[in-house]
Design an enzyme around this catalytic site. Sequence first.
Site, mmCIF file in Angstrom:
data_model
loop_
_atom_site.group_PDB
_atom_site.id
_atom_site.type_symbol
_atom_site.label_atom_id
_atom_site.label_comp_id
_atom_site.label_asym_id
_atom_site.label_seq_id
_atom_site.Cartn_x
_atom_site.Cartn_y
_atom_site.Cartn_z
ATOM 1 N N GLY A 2 27.822 54.827 -38.179
ATOM 2 C CA GLY A 2 29.244 55.078 -38.013
ATOM 3 C C GLY A 2 29.931 55.683 -39.215
ATOM 4 N N ASP A 10 28.182 37.034 -43.192
ATOM 5 C CA ASP A 10 27.394 37.891 -42.295
ATOM 6 C C ASP A 10 26.190 38.482 -43.022
ATOM 7 O OD1 ASP A 10 26.798 38.991 -39.854
ATOM 8 O OD2 ASP A 10 28.123 40.719 -40.062
#
Length: 226
Positions: free
Chosen positions: A73, A185
């Site tokens: 992305g 994360d």
Amino acid sequence: SSCEQVLEAKLCERVLKAKLLFLIFLTSGMIRARMATSPSHASASLTGIAQFSLSQLEAATNDFSEDSYVERGYYKGVLLHNGLDVVAAIKKFPVSNDLELQHELNIRAKLEHRNIVKLLGYAKVEKRLCFLVEEYMSNAKSLENIIINGMSSTSRLDWPSCFKIIQGIAKGLHYLHKKWVLYMDLKPNNILVRSDMDPVIINFGSSVVLDGDDDTISGDTLAGTL
């Protein structure tokens, strides 16, 4: 022998995965302890984080062309930052409201460490769409890709490389914890590894900051990877 080299490479990869899992547990375990002892601190200053316009990002990426697309992305472009032309990585950052954007910027504004990706700026395009502008790291690969495929078709991870990656991730997490930031994360796909095997932690979408006297965590939810 070649057989011994293959076995050694597989062992290094398994050790690296085990160490990463340990770091994940370590990070998760710090939540309770820090919630009970977090100090008071003021809101982070946004000094040093530039605000770009959509037209600037479009010019830098040739209207987000395929040629400027890198991976995951991100788009690559050259932007004027602090009076200098810098190569930047530009990525869409959807938000549900202004508080979510402010939360992200407050976390990223105060981070300055070799093993943490640096935020250069942002652009607010629409109410629910922003772009984040980060430092661009040429020749960096995701740790997930390295674990699966090695550094190249003929080179796999050896123990010194594994140790340097583990050490760099630990240094980055230690720095975040000193800033009262819980990353939340940690996984191979969120680690980029430079050509010198020095890792960089990216993607702070799940991170939270421990607040001050009320012993609470900023952000609406706790979510992450384990």
